[in-house]
Design a protein around this motif. Structure first.
Motif, mmCIF file in Angstrom:
data_model
loop_
_atom_site.group_PDB
_atom_site.id
_atom_site.type_symbol
_atom_site.label_atom_id
_atom_site.label_comp_id
_atom_site.label_asym_id
_atom_site.label_seq_id
_atom_site.Cartn_x
_atom_site.Cartn_y
_atom_site.Cartn_z
ATOM 1 N N ILE A 273 0.857 -1.170 0.000
ATOM 2 C CA ILE A 273 0.000 0.000 0.000
ATOM 3 C C ILE A 273 0.901 1.229 0.000
ATOM 4 N N CYS A 274 0.689 2.090 -0.991
ATOM 5 C CA CYS A 274 1.443 3.342 -1.050
ATOM 6 C C CYS A 274 0.471 4.482 -0.751
ATOM 7 N N ASN A 275 0.598 5.050 0.417
ATOM 8 C CA ASN A 275 -0.275 6.141 0.851
ATOM 9 C C ASN A 275 0.513 7.448 0.806
ATOM 10 N N THR A 276 -0.098 8.478 0.217
ATOM 11 C CA THR A 276 0.644 9.732 0.048
ATOM 12 C C THR A 276 -0.236 10.930 0.368
ATOM 13 N N LYS A 277 0.426 12.068 0.512
ATOM 14 C CA LYS A 277 -0.309 13.323 0.541
ATOM 15 C C LYS A 277 -0.967 13.530 -0.826
ATOM 16 N N ASN B 174 3.454 12.757 9.242
ATOM 17 C CA ASN B 174 4.245 13.918 8.801
ATOM 18 C C ASN B 174 5.174 13.643 7.626
ATOM 19 N N LYS B 175 5.064 12.477 7.033
ATOM 20 C CA LYS B 175 5.825 12.201 5.818
ATOM 21 C C LYS B 175 4.938 12.472 4.595
ATOM 22 N N THR B 176 5.544 12.491 3.415
ATOM 23 C CA THR B 176 4.776 12.704 2.183
ATOM 24 C C THR B 176 4.266 11.391 1.602
ATOM 25 N N ALA B 177 5.034 10.335 1.794
ATOM 26 C CA ALA B 177 4.631 9.043 1.235
ATOM 27 C C ALA B 177 5.083 7.920 2.156
ATOM 28 N N ILE B 178 4.232 6.905 2.249
ATOM 29 C CA ILE B 178 4.617 5.696 2.971
ATOM 30 C C ILE B 178 4.273 4.486 2.106
ATOM 31 N N GLN C 277 16.969 -9.103 3.574
ATOM 32 C CA GLN C 277 16.070 -8.975 2.411
ATOM 33 C C GLN C 277 15.090 -7.813 2.620
ATOM 34 N N LYS C 278 14.530 -7.732 3.811
ATOM 35 C CA LYS C 278 13.554 -6.666 4.078
ATOM 36 C C LYS C 278 14.223 -5.295 3.999
ATOM 37 N N ALA C 279 15.429 -5.194 4.534
ATOM 38 C CA ALA C 279 16.139 -3.914 4.502
ATOM 39 C C ALA C 279 16.444 -3.491 3.066
ATOM 40 N N GLN C 280 16.868 -4.458 2.255
ATOM 41 C CA GLN C 280 17.129 -4.159 0.835
ATOM 42 C C GLN C 280 15.866 -3.657 0.144
ATOM 43 N N MET C 281 14.772 -4.357 0.400
ATOM 44 C CA MET C 281 13.527 -4.001 -0.292
ATOM 45 C C MET C 281 13.063 -2.604 0.090
ATOM 46 N N VAL C 282 13.013 -2.302 1.375
ATOM 47 C CA VAL C 282 12.470 -1.002 1.766
ATOM 48 C C VAL C 282 13.387 0.134 1.309
ATOM 49 N N ASP C 283 14.685 -0.109 1.322
ATOM 50 C CA ASP C 283 15.608 0.929 0.866
ATOM 51 C C ASP C 283 15.408 1.215 -0.623
ATOM 52 N N ARG C 284 15.311 0.164 -1.419
ATOM 53 C CA ARG C 284 15.143 0.348 -2.862
ATOM 54 C C ARG C 284 13.748 0.897 -3.203
ATOM 55 N N MET C 285 12.743 0.506 -2.446
ATOM 56 C CA MET C 285 11.394 1.022 -2.717
ATOM 57 C C MET C 285 11.284 2.496 -2.372
ATOM 58 N N ARG C 286 11.920 2.906 -1.290
ATOM 59 C CA ARG C 286 11.945 4.342 -0.961
ATOM 60 C C ARG C 286 12.565 5.120 -2.117
ATOM 61 N N ASN C 287 13.646 4.597 -2.643
ATOM 62 C CA ASN C 287 14.320 5.278 -3.752
ATOM 63 C C ASN C 287 13.465 5.306 -5.014
ATOM 64 N N ALA C 288 12.692 4.257 -5.235
ATOM 65 C CA ALA C 288 11.815 4.229 -6.421
ATOM 66 C C ALA C 288 10.768 5.342 -6.323
ATOM 67 N N VAL C 289 10.180 5.497 -5.153
ATOM 68 C CA VAL C 289 9.181 6.563 -4.977
ATOM 69 C C VAL C 289 9.855 7.929 -5.122
ATOM 70 N N THR D 225 12.506 8.694 -6.807
ATOM 71 C CA THR D 225 12.932 8.932 -8.196
ATOM 72 C C THR D 225 11.754 9.276 -9.099
ATOM 73 N N HIS D 226 10.695 8.487 -9.041
ATOM 74 C CA HIS D 226 9.597 8.657 -10.004
ATOM 75 C C HIS D 226 8.625 9.764 -9.609
ATOM 76 N N ALA D 227 8.516 10.052 -8.315
ATOM 77 C CA ALA D 227 7.554 11.080 -7.873
ATOM 78 C C ALA D 227 8.251 12.370 -7.463
ATOM 79 N N ASN D 228 9.579 12.347 -7.498
ATOM 80 C CA ASN D 228 10.345 13.545 -7.127
ATOM 81 C C ASN D 228 9.996 14.023 -5.716
ATOM 82 N N ILE D 229 9.860 13.088 -4.828
ATOM 83 C CA ILE D 229 9.629 13.398 -3.412
ATOM 84 C C ILE D 229 10.974 13.244 -2.695
#
Lengths: 137, 105
Positions: A5-9, A55-59, A72-84, A86-90
């Motif tokens: 689930i990606c929840n954002t402002k 208080n964040k813009t996206a979770i 594995q979990k640390a790799q995934m969350v780190d790379r997913m944060r970067n994907a958001v 990169t693509h959303a400019n947040i």
């Protein structure tokens, strides 16, 4: 399952960015875990009550099958944060990603209980054989 | 009361189908857990749901049991729940994801 689930402002991720982020999240999950992409669901919401933005813009909140390692979990969350980011400019600091575990044995998808991590190939083969047999009837 | 989270894609389930699914899921909860379902019906906005990185047609139903279940009982209940949603939401087997969780703690 997994369900991300990606929840954002409001307005933080436009419609053009959503498929790119969904594709990246799917690829990341599959690359890190070896799971097939057919299992991966990514849903976007704006200012939903859950998961809270705090208080964040996206979770990005992933409910994944239990049994993945902390690395594995640390790799995934780190790379997913970067994907958001990169693509959303947040700004990266305004993006949070985390996961929670659910036992595979609690979930049914495609009419079968999901496999434990690492047992996906055998599960997919058996599942496809069941579909083929049903189609042949 | 049994928590029941239902996530559906915008525009894919009619109001009549939603009403019937709510009724049938509640009836399932009464049969399975002797308690009504508290439905949290969530619609994924258009162009916001993806499965396997493609526009999603999946429905996700997640219930929390009020007692610890054996796996054989869980499987039986999950099959019944999936059947309700396949028929009620006019989805294929591949488009229904169902979870029945044990109580926390």
């Amino acid at each position: 399952m997994p369900l991300y689930i990606c929840n954002t402002k409001k307005g933080a991720i436009d419609d053009a960015a959503k498929p790119k982020i969904a594709s990246d999240i799917t690829d990341i999950h599959c690359e890190v875990t070896g799971a097939p992409p057919t299992f991966v669901h990514v849903f976007f919401f704006e200012e939903a009550p859950q998961p809270p933005l705090s208080n964040k813009t996206a979770i990005v909140f992933g409910t994944i099958r239990g049994g993945r390692t902390d690395d594995q979990k640390a790799q995934m969350v780190d790379r997913m944060r970067n994907a958001v980011h990169t693509h959303a400019n947040i700004p990266l600091d305004d993006v949070v990603a985390l996961t929670t575990d659910t036992p595979a044995s609690w979930v049914m998808e495609g009419g079968d209980i999901l496999p434990e991590p690492g047992e996906e190939a055998a599960w997919l083969a058996a599942h496809q054989a069941k579909i083929d047999a049903a189609n042949a009837d | 009361m049994i928590e029941c989270l239902c996530m559906v894609q915008a525009g894919q389930i009619s109001a009549d189908a939603e009403a019937a699914l709510r009724d049938e899921t509640n009836a399932f909860s009464e049969r399975a857990f002797s308690a009504p379902a508290v439905m949290n019906w969530i619609v994924v906005p258009e162009r916001s749901g993806y499965t396997a990185a493609r526009p999603s047609t999946s429905v996700i139903v997640s219930m929390q049991s009020n007692r610890k279940l054996s796996q054989s009982e869980r499987v039986t209940l999950l099959k019944e729940l999936c059947d309700i949603w396949m028929k009620g939401a006019n989805r294929s087997m591949e488009e229904v994801v169902a979870t029945i969780r044990d109580p926390e703690g």
